[in-house]
Design a protein around this motif. Structure first.
Motif, PDB file in Angstrom:
ATOM      1  N   TYR A  84     -22.201 -25.609  22.269  1.00  0.00           N
ATOM      2  CA  TYR A  84     -21.619 -26.953  22.337  1.00  0.00           C
ATOM      3  C   TYR A  84     -21.956 -27.764  21.089  1.00  0.00           C
ATOM      4  O   TYR A  84     -21.156 -28.569  20.630  1.00  0.00           O
ATOM      5  N   TYR A 113     -22.578 -41.465  36.479  1.00  0.00           N
ATOM      6  CA  TYR A 113     -21.485 -40.550  36.178  1.00  0.00           C
ATOM      7  C   TYR A 113     -20.704 -40.134  37.431  1.00  0.00           C
ATOM      8  O   TYR A 113     -19.516 -39.866  37.373  1.00  0.00           O
ATOM      9  N   LEU A 158     -23.841 -28.717  28.766  1.00  0.00           N
ATOM     10  CA  LEU A 158     -23.014 -29.797  28.209  1.00  0.00           C
ATOM     11  C   LEU A 158     -23.804 -31.095  28.124  1.00  0.00           C
ATOM     12  O   LEU A 158     -23.819 -31.772  27.098  1.00  0.00           O
ATOM     13  N   ALA A 159     -24.445 -31.429  29.231  1.00  0.00           N
ATOM     14  CA  ALA A 159     -25.233 -32.667  29.259  1.00  0.00           C
ATOM     15  C   ALA A 159     -26.430 -32.556  28.319  1.00  0.00           C
ATOM     16  O   ALA A 159     -26.781 -33.507  27.615  1.00  0.00           O
ATOM     17  N   ASP A 186     -19.816 -37.457  23.461  1.00  0.00           N
ATOM     18  CA  ASP A 186     -21.041 -36.746  23.093  1.00  0.00           C
ATOM     19  C   ASP A 186     -22.022 -36.597  24.255  1.00  0.00           C
ATOM     20  O   ASP A 186     -22.857 -35.706  24.244  1.00  0.00           O
ATOM     21  N   ILE A 187     -21.915 -37.466  25.225  1.00  0.00           N
ATOM     22  CA  ILE A 187     -22.800 -37.358  26.392  1.00  0.00           C
ATOM     23  C   ILE A 187     -22.632 -35.993  27.041  1.00  0.00           C
ATOM     24  O   ILE A 187     -23.580 -35.423  27.564  1.00  0.00           O
ATOM     25  N   GLY A 188     -21.418 -35.477  26.971  1.00  0.00           N
ATOM     26  CA  GLY A 188     -21.186 -34.125  27.478  1.00  0.00           C
ATOM     27  C   GLY A 188     -20.670 -34.087  28.898  1.00  0.00           C
ATOM     28  O   GLY A 188     -20.297 -33.033  29.397  1.00  0.00           O
ATOM     29  N   LEU A 189     -20.663 -35.216  29.579  1.00  0.00           N
ATOM     30  CA  LEU A 189     -20.258 -35.227  30.979  1.00  0.00           C
ATOM     31  C   LEU A 189     -18.801 -35.655  31.167  1.00  0.00           C
ATOM     32  O   LEU A 189     -18.226 -35.443  32.221  1.00  0.00           O
ATOM     33  N   MET A 196     -14.524 -29.371  31.840  1.00  0.00           N
ATOM     34  CA  MET A 196     -14.396 -27.984  31.398  1.00  0.00           C
ATOM     35  C   MET A 196     -12.940 -27.523  31.344  1.00  0.00           C
ATOM     36  O   MET A 196     -12.615 -26.569  30.706  1.00  0.00           O
ATOM     37  N   ARG A 242     -19.344 -29.487  18.394  1.00  0.00           N
ATOM     38  CA  ARG A 242     -19.494 -30.879  17.975  1.00  0.00           C
ATOM     39  C   ARG A 242     -19.600 -30.978  16.458  1.00  0.00           C
ATOM     40  O   ARG A 242     -19.061 -31.888  15.848  1.00  0.00           O
ATOM     41  N   GLY A 285     -25.587 -33.011  24.669  1.00  0.00           N
ATOM     42  CA  GLY A 285     -25.426 -34.430  24.359  1.00  0.00           C
ATOM     43  C   GLY A 285     -26.764 -35.101  24.149  1.00  0.00           C
ATOM     44  O   GLY A 285     -26.967 -35.821  23.165  1.00  0.00           O
ATOM     45  N   TYR A 286     -27.680 -34.832  25.044  1.00  0.00           N
ATOM     46  CA  TYR A 286     -28.997 -35.472  24.950  1.00  0.00           C
ATOM     47  C   TYR A 286     -29.762 -34.968  23.717  1.00  0.00           C
ATOM     48  O   TYR A 286     -30.349 -35.750  22.975  1.00  0.00           O
ATOM     49  N   VAL A 302     -26.571 -33.607  37.088  1.00  0.00           N
ATOM     50  CA  VAL A 302     -25.174 -33.221  36.874  1.00  0.00           C
ATOM     51  C   VAL A 302     -24.645 -32.571  38.149  1.00  0.00           C
ATOM     52  O   VAL A 302     -25.331 -31.743  38.739  1.00  0.00           O
ATOM     53  N   ASP A 303     -23.450 -32.945  38.560  1.00  0.00           N
ATOM     54  CA  ASP A 303     -22.839 -32.301  39.734  1.00  0.00           C
ATOM     55  C   ASP A 303     -22.246 -30.959  39.333  1.00  0.00           C
ATOM     56  O   ASP A 303     -21.535 -30.882  38.330  1.00  0.00           O
ATOM     57  N   ARG A 312     -16.871 -41.059  36.500  1.00  0.00           N
ATOM     58  CA  ARG A 312     -15.957 -39.958  36.159  1.00  0.00           C
ATOM     59  C   ARG A 312     -14.606 -40.113  36.849  1.00  0.00           C
ATOM     60  O   ARG A 312     -13.668 -39.377  36.566  1.00  0.00           O
ATOM     61  N   PRO A 359     -31.371 -41.402  22.610  1.00  0.00           N
ATOM     62  CA  PRO A 359     -31.041 -40.674  23.836  1.00  0.00           C
ATOM     63  C   PRO A 359     -31.283 -41.463  25.118  1.00  0.00           C
ATOM     64  O   PRO A 359     -30.673 -41.174  26.127  1.00  0.00           O
ATOM     65  N   ILE A 414     -31.627 -36.571  33.937  1.00  0.00           N
ATOM     66  CA  ILE A 414     -30.164 -36.533  33.973  1.00  0.00           C
ATOM     67  C   ILE A 414     -29.759 -35.522  35.045  1.00  0.00           C
ATOM     68  O   ILE A 414     -30.215 -34.376  35.020  1.00  0.00           O
ATOM     69  N   GLU A 457     -23.736 -23.695  32.328  1.00  0.00           N
ATOM     70  CA  GLU A 457     -22.706 -24.283  31.467  1.00  0.00           C
ATOM     71  C   GLU A 457     -22.618 -25.788  31.656  1.00  0.00           C
ATOM     72  O   GLU A 457     -22.499 -26.538  30.708  1.00  0.00           O
ATOM     73  N   TYR A 458     -22.671 -26.198  32.915  1.00  0.00           N
ATOM     74  CA  TYR A 458     -22.603 -27.636  33.191  1.00  0.00           C
ATOM     75  C   TYR A 458     -23.831 -28.340  32.608  1.00  0.00           C
ATOM     76  O   TYR A 458     -23.730 -29.406  32.005  1.00  0.00           O
ATOM     77  N   ARG A 488     -24.736 -41.930  32.014  1.00  0.00           N
ATOM     78  CA  ARG A 488     -25.249 -40.726  32.690  1.00  0.00           C
ATOM     79  C   ARG A 488     -25.631 -41.036  34.130  1.00  0.00           C
ATOM     80  O   ARG A 488     -25.329 -40.265  35.038  1.00  0.00           O
TER      81      ARG A 488
END
Lengths: 296, 344
Positions: free
Chosen positions: A84, B36, A48-49, B56-59, B1, A88, A52-53, A24-25, B40, B24, A22, A44-45, B33
């Protein structure tokens, strides 16, 4: 920079034989060991992901009838993941109760173990953080995730696990199904020196020969293990082979990103110590490029 | 955020079966994911469990996801109604063939309305990947600056709810919404029914109708002075050919027996095949449509059979309090008992 995540994630999965990747930007990929807020921003970013996973993993695996053992490492990212998960939890109590059989506490199917980083030289801060994360997860998941030996952590100053206990934790950890961990790069300002006051003589020298460490396991850039006398500091964690075993059988979820963390992530992937990678987009691209360059 | 309110973006409707989103590495979660970076840019509107999975994915920030009811509590009806209203640039509909619920009428109606409204319907992971990689950007540019065309008729006004906090409220007639739906050969029966009871029916708060039925009823009851502009309006909605067919079949009603208030409160929505039944079902689900007179033609096939079943099943939900009459004789008996009111 905008990358195609489809290809990036799929390529990462293929290149490193991962169960999941996964990316994340994040706005700033810079991480500075002395300016913690940069690393924290990335963390932090990622958290979050990762939350979820991790949550979905517990829901899915915990819903099966098998016993589930979960390992939790320490550090900012892991702590943030717990934050997080707590958020949830407040709206998903009913769903969370699906984990394990909780009619009889003795027959709970999910158990927890952790890597208490406990030393004789003030590592109680790190250790209590690990313990606290376990404790919070225990609350989040309705007491079904049971931390082991939390008393030893909550009563600093502690001596940490004895060699026998270390061996026991290690054996237990090797049977784990899911391990949630971050990674850190190895530098002269590392917490082991700053807070742990570990002796540089007993640890690997800082330099290009050490890419970083994964929950107490030092790694060389090629993914091999760098011998270290961490047992001297009574750190209980999985060993190098332990990580490999869990990664091949279950899930070692590695959550890390940022420029400075790239070498240790690459090393962990090369050593097959992780089966799930949650990282930043730019780190993902770097990992692929680096792997491709060195293979060619 | 950030929790600051942000402008509305192009939306994707999402409905995913439990098997496609549990685990997952499940198809849906991995899709969300992996893509994304482009996804987004969109807002999402999803049925309960699916919406929760997205968050829940968080993104994806929660404020970007509209939570509909769960599928079994009318979520698919809500989603399909939004398709009929033209709210989505695409609909992601992933199911596992092993899911027994995958072929329920609501899901078939969703697919049908997507095709009817030419909304991109994505039903496989490969199709989803293809759309995200090749078409999503175009969808974004096409949607930029485009405003939604209104699905509401000109005389639209909102109805009153008959369920509050789960409790049914007995509404007086002038706060009650009636729906009049008729298919094929039964349209003439509906006109007859309305002509016989127009003064009672004019006492309702509002009357929803599917497109052709609605226009037929308005035209047959319109006073001569308003027939001209009403015909023009009907032509815009139905087309010259269809209007000609209707007008040829319309019975003549004596001017003094016409009821202008009835004309004013009849709101023709889209025609059945274009999602009209779904829009009415959505009003039923929102507790704003309380009585349904539904003349189903059992002797002809209906291209939108799934929509009809969706409407019937919506009225049967335990959270809904609505009654349905489906034959002219019962409707006559019921209407005779309605209080008649005089309107100026």
């Amino acid at each position: 920079m905008r990358s195609n995540h489809t290809h990036l994630n799929a390529k990462l999965r293929t290149a490193f034989q991962l169960r999941e990747a996964i990316t994340v930007d994040v706005n700033h990929e810079e991480d500075d060991p002395l300016q913690q807020q940069h690393s924290n921003h990335i963390g932090e970013y990622l958290a979050l992901a990762a939350a979820g996973y991790f949550h979905e993993t517990l829901m899915h695996e915990g819903g099966n009838a098998k016993e589930l053992q979960i390992g939790i490492a320490w550090g900012f990212v892991v702590s943030k993941i717990a934050d997080y998960l707590e958020e949830r939890h407040s709206r998903e109590v009913e769903k969370l109760n699906k984990i394990g059989h909780h009619e009889n506490p003795r027959k709970r199917t999910a158990r927890n173990f952790w890597f208490p980083l406990i030393g004789n030289f003030g590592l109680a801060l790190e250790a209590s953080q690990a313990g606290e994360i376990c404790h919070r997860l225990c609350e989040i998941y309705d007491g079904i995730v049971e931390p082991l030996g939390i008393g030893t952590i909550e009563n600093p100053p502690c001596k940490g696990p004895s060699p026998a206990e270390q061996k026991y934790f290690c054996k237990l950890a090797e049977k784990g199904d899911v391990i949630l961990t971050s990674a850190s790069h190895w530098h002269e300002h590392h917490l082991l020196f700053r807070i742990g006051r570990c002796s540089p003589n007993k640890l690997p020298p800082v330099g290009p020969q050490v890419a970083g460490l994964l929950a107490g396991v030092f790694l060389a850039p090629d993914g091999s293990q760098v011998p270290a006398a961490l047992e001297h500091y009574r750190i209980a964690s999985l060993g190098y082979e332990g990580f490999q075993q869990v990664a091949s059988r279950g899930r070692v979820i590695l959550v890390a990103g940022g420029k400075l963390h790239r070498p240790v992530i690459l090393a962990a992937l090369r050593g097959k110590l992780a089966s799930v990678l949650i990282t930043t987009t730019e780190t993902g691209v770097w990992l692929l490029n680096r792997q491709a360059t060195e293979l060619s | 955020m950030t929790s600051e309110p942000q402008p509305r973006r192009p939306r994707i409707g999402v409905l995913c079966g439990a098997r496609t989103r549990h685990g997952p590495e499940s198809v849906f979660l991995r899709f969300m994911r992996d893509h994304y970076d482009i996804l987004r840019e969109f807002d999402f509107c999803a049925t309960g469990g699916t919406a929760q999975s997205i968050v829940d994915i968080g993104l994806y920030p929660e404020e970007r996801v509209e939570f509909l009811n769960s599928g079994s509590r009318g979520g698919v009806v809500q989603l399909t109604a939004r398709v009929a209203k033209g709210e989505f640039v695409a609909v992601l509909f992933l199911t596992d063939p092993r899911d027994l619920w995958a072929d329920v009428p609501e899901n078939r109606a969703l697919k049908r309305v997507c095709i009817e409204k030419q909304v991109h319907l994505i039903t496989t992971r490969a199709g989803a990947d293809e759309w995200a990689v090749h078409e999503a950007r175009n969808a974004l540019s096409a949607a930029a600056g485009q405003s939604l065309s209104s699905w509401k008729p000109k005389n639209w006004f909102a109805g009153v709810k008959n369920v509050l906090d789960g409790e049914h409220i007995d509404l007086p007639l002038d706060e009650t919404t009636l729906a009049l739906i008729s298919h094929n050969q039964m349209k003439q029966e509906m006109v007859k029914f309305v002509n016989n009871h127009v003064h009672q029916l004019a006492g309702f708060h509002r009357i929803l109708a599917t497109g052709t039925t609605g226009w037929m009823l308005r035209l047959v009851q319109a006073k001569n002075e308003s027939l001209g502009h009403l015909s023009t309006e009907a032509k815009q909605h139905l087309g010259q050919k269809r209007l000609g067919e209707i007008m040829a079949d319309l019975p003549t009603v004596e001017e003094p027996h016409k009821n202008q208030r009835f004309v004013d409160i009849v709101m023709p929505l889209a025609s059945g095949p274009k999602g009209g039944d779904v829009l009415i079902a959505n009003e039923i689900l929102k507790h704003r449509c309380h009585k349904i007179v539904f003349f189903y033609d059992p002797e002809t096939a209906h291209p939108h059979e799934a929509d009809i079943r969706l409407l019937e099943r919506t009225a049967q939900l335990d959270s809904v309090y609505a009654f349905c009459i489906s034959d002219p004789r019962s409707a006559d008996l019921w209407a005779q008992d309605l209080p008649q009111r005089n309107f100026p």
